[in-house]
Write an enzyme that holds these catalytic residues in place. Structure first.
Site, PDB file in Angstrom:
ATOM      1  CG  ASP A 120       1.055   0.650  -0.022  1.00  0.00           C
ATOM      2  OD1 ASP A 120      -0.132   1.001  -0.113  1.00  0.00           O
ATOM      3  OD2 ASP A 120       1.596  -0.132  -0.817  1.00  0.00           O
ATOM      4  CE  LYS A 162      -2.997  11.080 -11.460  1.00  0.00           C
ATOM      5  NZ  LYS A 162      -2.208  10.072 -12.232  1.00  0.00           N
ATOM      6  CD  GLU A 163      -6.462   6.859  -4.150  1.00  0.00           C
ATOM      7  OE1 GLU A 163      -5.965   5.756  -4.445  1.00  0.00           O
ATOM      8  OE2 GLU A 163      -6.212   7.461  -3.082  1.00  0.00           O
ATOM      9  CG  ASN A 176      -3.994   9.260  -5.203  1.00  0.00           C
ATOM     10  OD1 ASN A 176      -5.022   9.668  -5.745  1.00  0.00           O
ATOM     11  ND2 ASN A 176      -3.501   8.051  -5.431  1.00  0.00           N
TER      12      ASN A 176
END
Length: 347
Positions: free
Chosen positions: A289, A217-218, A215
């Protein structure tokens, strides 16, 4: 590739899911008063539910759409581990890849949710409620070398009959650089796609995998930069794509949809932005997921990266309308495909 054609070819695809299995528990109740003992709410429990989280949720998403998932991970010798095995068995998911480690607990996340009691809320909003607290019970220590070797042996034994591999990494100690390297060496000889849903610890160890689905943020944390506009998004995506030598990178962006990064034959960067396909957002838990599960299934069915991204975006739009770690049914995904027939796949 036509999305309906891809959808039909998901059936029976075999995917090895390696990673951190988690039990997701939910406790619903009401709060009507403050405790006389301390300035905290008194929570009155009404209902409880347990589900599969982490790598186990990735596996159940694959199974829900007709794929065959082999889940490879570690649980503790405890009640939560027994619950997880029971849930997997009820979903007809194989537990042969689940190993028991008596030295660590089964990773468990318990969410305490106060229901919305006012009549101004819909039933969906009352169920979603207000998250008061999350209680995590887990160990983030690396599993033993012997345990990791055992997991690796399971993976190698299943590779000849598999169509894809997913690393569902949640930084709980199951995956490390050595396991990634060894699995990649063997997977490359079978020429099957390897897809990663990453977290921070191993982010830069996934060199030469087929694709990664972080995502935003990652992605930002990995390159230590913020994304405030499209230009910065492109910069972050290109850095990750280059450093890991990925074939493609799919960054999920919550309400902004997704962005797919690839290299053109001439070496230039090609980015496609996919809009969000969610009408109602109830809970984003586990949406990543679903995205990695459907994206991988589509690639296993020989879809191109764009078609796989569109299909996974449609699936993600469905699960965010459900509470907790949820799955997509074939009927729901087919309906979403038919509703989005204006989408041009394979561009």
């Amino acid at each position: 590739m036509n999305l309906k054609t891809t959808f039909a070819q998901l059936q029976g695809k075999r995917v090895i899911v390696i990673g951190d299995v988690i039990v997701d528990a939910y406790i619903w109740g009401d709060v009507h008063r403050i405790s006389p003992e301390a300035p905290v709410p008194v929570f009155e429990t009404e209902a409880e539910k347990t589900g599969c989280g982490g790598a186990a949720n990735v596996a159940q998403n694959i199974a829900s759409l007709g794929g065959n998932a082999l889940l490879v991970g570690v649980i503790g010798k405890d009640r939560d581990g027994e619950k997880l095995v029971q849930m997997l068995t009820e979903m007809n998911l194989s537990t042969t890849g689940i190993c028991v480690d008596s030295e660590r607990p089964t990773s468990t996340k318990t969410r305490v949710i106060a229901r919305a009691n006012t009549t101004n809320f819909t039933a969906r909003e009352r169920d979603a409620g207000h998250h008061l607290l999350r209680i995590d019970r887990e160990s983030k220590q690396d599993i033993s070398i012997a345990m990791r070797r055992h997991l690796f042996d399971i993976v190698v034994s299943q590779l000849p009959d598999s169509d894809a591999i997913i690393f569902a990494d949640y930084d709980k100690g199951v995956i490390n650089a050595h396991l990634i390297s060894e699995v990649m060496k063997h997977a490359q000889s079978y020429d099957i796609p390897v897809i990663v849903d990453p977290k921070q610890n191993n982010f830069w160890h996934y060199e030469n995998v087929t694709a990664m689905t972080p995502n935003y943020k990652e992605a930002c944390a990995a390159v230590r930069e913020e994304i405030t506009d499209i230009s910065q998004l492109h910069t972050v995506g290109e850095k990750i794509l280059n450093r890991l030598s990925l074939k493609t990178l799919l960054i999920t962006r919550d309400a902004e949809g997704m962005s797919l990064f690839q290299r053109k034959p001439d070496g230039s960067l090609h980015v496609e932005h996919l809009p969000p396909y969610a009408d109602i957002v109830t809970d984003v838990t586990g949406a990543g997921d679903t995205v990695v599960a459907v994206f991988t299934l589509a690639l296993a069915a020989d879809a191109d990266f764009y078609s796989a991204a569109v299909l996974s975006s449609l699936a993600g739009g469905i699960v965010v309308g459900k509470l907790g770690c949820a799955t997509v049914t074939p009927k729901e995904l087919l309906n979403a495909i038919e509703a989005g027939t204006s989408i041009s796949a394979g561009m």
